[in-house]
Design an enzyme around this catalytic site. Structure first.
Site, PDB file in Angstrom:
ATOM      1  CG  MET A  16      -1.900  -1.194   1.185  1.00  0.00           C
ATOM      2  SD  MET A  16      -3.398  -0.907   2.119  1.00  0.00           S
ATOM      3  CE  MET A  16      -2.747  -0.730   3.757  1.00  0.00           C
ATOM      4  CG  LEU A  39       7.175   1.329  -0.659  1.00  0.00           C
ATOM      5  CD1 LEU A  39       7.953   0.923  -1.912  1.00  0.00           C
ATOM      6  CD2 LEU A  39       6.183   0.232  -0.279  1.00  0.00           C
ATOM      7  N   GLY A  53      10.999  -2.858   5.702  1.00  0.00           N
ATOM      8  CA  GLY A  53      10.280  -4.143   5.652  1.00  0.00           C
ATOM      9  C   GLY A  53       9.866  -4.466   4.220  1.00  0.00           C
ATOM     10  CG  HIS A  54       6.905  -2.025   2.288  1.00  0.00           C
ATOM     11  ND1 HIS A  54       6.806  -0.940   3.115  1.00  0.00           N
ATOM     12  CD2 HIS A  54       5.664  -2.572   2.242  1.00  0.00           C
ATOM     13  CE1 HIS A  54       5.567  -0.812   3.546  1.00  0.00           C
ATOM     14  NE2 HIS A  54       4.843  -1.796   3.042  1.00  0.00           N
ATOM     15  CE  LYS A 102       3.503  -4.716   9.947  1.00  0.00           C
ATOM     16  NZ  LYS A 102       2.180  -4.111  10.221  1.00  0.00           N
ATOM     17  CB  VAL A 140      12.261  -5.838   8.301  1.00  0.00           C
ATOM     18  CG1 VAL A 140      13.423  -4.875   8.472  1.00  0.00           C
ATOM     19  CG2 VAL A 140      12.527  -6.820   7.167  1.00  0.00           C
TER      20      VAL A 140
HETATM   21  P1  AMP Z   1       1.451  -2.974   3.444  1.00  0.00           P
HETATM   22  O1  AMP Z   1       2.017  -1.912   2.564  1.00  0.00           O
HETATM   23  O2  AMP Z   1       1.411  -2.599   4.879  1.00  0.00           O
HETATM   24  O3  AMP Z   1       0.149  -3.527   2.919  1.00  0.00           O
HETATM   25  O4  AMP Z   1       2.490  -4.186   3.377  1.00  0.00           O
HETATM   26  C1  AMP Z   1       2.854  -4.753   2.159  1.00  0.00           C
HETATM   27  C2  AMP Z   1       3.628  -6.019   2.427  1.00  0.00           C
HETATM   28  O5  AMP Z   1       4.794  -5.701   3.183  1.00  0.00           O
HETATM   29  C3  AMP Z   1       2.827  -7.026   3.258  1.00  0.00           C
HETATM   30  O6  AMP Z   1       3.085  -8.337   2.768  1.00  0.00           O
HETATM   31  C4  AMP Z   1       3.396  -6.836   4.636  1.00  0.00           C
HETATM   32  O7  AMP Z   1       3.291  -7.976   5.465  1.00  0.00           O
HETATM   33  C5  AMP Z   1       4.849  -6.535   4.314  1.00  0.00           C
HETATM   34  N1  AMP Z   1       5.480  -5.852   5.459  1.00  0.00           N
HETATM   35  C6  AMP Z   1       5.051  -4.734   6.088  1.00  0.00           C
HETATM   36  N2  AMP Z   1       5.859  -4.456   7.139  1.00  0.00           N
HETATM   37  C7  AMP Z   1       6.805  -5.421   7.172  1.00  0.00           C
HETATM   38  C8  AMP Z   1       7.917  -5.699   8.026  1.00  0.00           C
HETATM   39  N3  AMP Z   1       8.217  -4.933   9.073  1.00  0.00           N
HETATM   40  N4  AMP Z   1       8.671  -6.789   7.759  1.00  0.00           N
HETATM   41  C9  AMP Z   1       8.372  -7.602   6.703  1.00  0.00           C
HETATM   42  N5  AMP Z   1       7.345  -7.387   5.869  1.00  0.00           N
HETATM   43  C10 AMP Z   1       6.564  -6.323   6.094  1.00  0.00           C
END
Ligand code: AMP
Length: 304
Positions: free
Chosen positions: A31, A34, A37-38, A150, A177
């Site tokens: 989403m 970034l 983690g991303h 996460k 992460v």
């Molecule tokens: P989001 O943008 O929050 O929808 O996350 C996109 C992807 O990044 C999802 O698969 C999340 O699980 C992953 N993600 C978000 N934060 C982390 C993190 N700290 N460590 C690993 N993956 C993450």
């Protein structure tokens, strides 16, 4: 610079070209906003695929009426800079109308697993997630999709959907992460004031205390939960949920003793100025030696 597509037909044309050239495709749905983690997901995809496509789409269907859809951080230029630096080949950043044209009427939902943990407090959230993820997966035709631990329940819901509907894309889960003090990186961490940020570090701390006791041999669910809740309580924190669930079936809570691979999952609101930021985290507890090493690393960070 990666290609940036905002329209489905542009993306489909590009994917057809990759398929004709027999390039393997890795897909990372996000989403935006970034962070590292991303970045880890994107890096892993770049290492293992000829072509990595990152989607950036803040999906209105997965936000409840009182949630932060309108205020969700949108940092497109920074995101693009990071994706460029890592070396992904393409970005798909569609508008809401592009993804949900008028008269869109299909709903994909995975019953049971979508209704526990976060699903119990965010009704409809995982239906919104599965809807957009399946739509994106169908457009991408990726060999592999990368998701973060996460959002552990999200990974399990999507895995179930992929199995039930025989989708050909393989799902890979990338470990969480974390910041230096153990806090799981999240786009929502940027809402935290300095004081709230400090308080948020209690979440990994409380989980790490459990991990430490578990590695020392404690498996009683009630003692481990008590330990975690006490630590949170010391800092006036009360989780929305804190539960041990079976990794093999998240609909099942662990009773009495931890006997198989287990996830300890938490959702915790942290007050920050006049808002409450909802953070989630989890750890996996089992006897596997790789997991033991990552737990030890987590414990030393979060308890130092
Ligand atoms: P989001 O943008 O929050 O929808 O996350 C996109 C992807 O990044 C999802 O698969 C999340 O699980 C992953 N993600 C978000 N934060 C982390 C993190 N700290 N460590 C690993 N993956 C993450």
């Amino acid at each position: 610079m990666p290609f940036v597509f905002t329209r489905r037909h542009e993306l489909l044309h590009y994917i057809n070209e990759q398929k004709e050239k027999q390039q393997s495709i890795g897909f990372v749905p996000t989403m935006g906003a970034l962070h590292a983690g991303h970045a880890q997901l994107i890096r892993q995809s770049c290492e293992l695929n000829n072509c990595t496509i990152v989607s950036i789409f803040v999906n209105p269907k997965q936000f409840g009426p009182n949630e932060d859809f309108a205020n969700y951080p949108r940092t497109f230029q920074n995101d693009l800079d990071l994706i460029t630096e890592i070396g992904a080949q393409a970005v798909f950043a569609p508008s809401v109308e592009e993804m949900y044209p008028q008269r869109f009427s299909t709903q994909v939902s995975v019953s049971g697993i979508s209704e526990v943990l976060c699903g119990a407090f965010r009704p409809g959230h995982f239906n919104g997630v599965t809807n957009i993820v399946l739509l994106l997966m169908n457009l991408m035709r990726a060999d592999t999709m990368y998701l973060g631990q996460k959002d552990f329940q999200q990974v399990q819901v999507i895995k179930k959907m992929v199995t039930d509907l025989a989708h050909p894309t393989t799902i890979v889960m990338v470990p969480t992460v974390r910041e230096a003090d153990g806090l799981a990186m999240s786009s929502r961490n940027r809402y935290l004031t300095d004081a709230a940020r400090k308080k948020a570090a209690i979440i990994p701390r409380a989980l790490a205390l459990v991990a430490k006791e578990y590695l020392a041999g404690e498996t009683a669910v009630s003692s481990l939960l008590h330990l975690c809740l006490q630590e949170l309580k010391k800092f006036d924190l009360e989780p929305q949920y804190l539960e041990f669930r079976k990794v093999s079936d998240l609909t099942q809570k662990c009773q009495n003793h931890l006997e198989e691979e287990t996830v300890l999952a938490i959702a915790q609101f942290i007050e920050s100025n006049d808002t409450k930021v909802r953070l989630i985290d989890n750890i996996i507890l089992d006897n596997n030696s790789t997991n033991k090493l990552s737990l030890e690393e987590f414990i030393s960070r979060a308890l130092s």
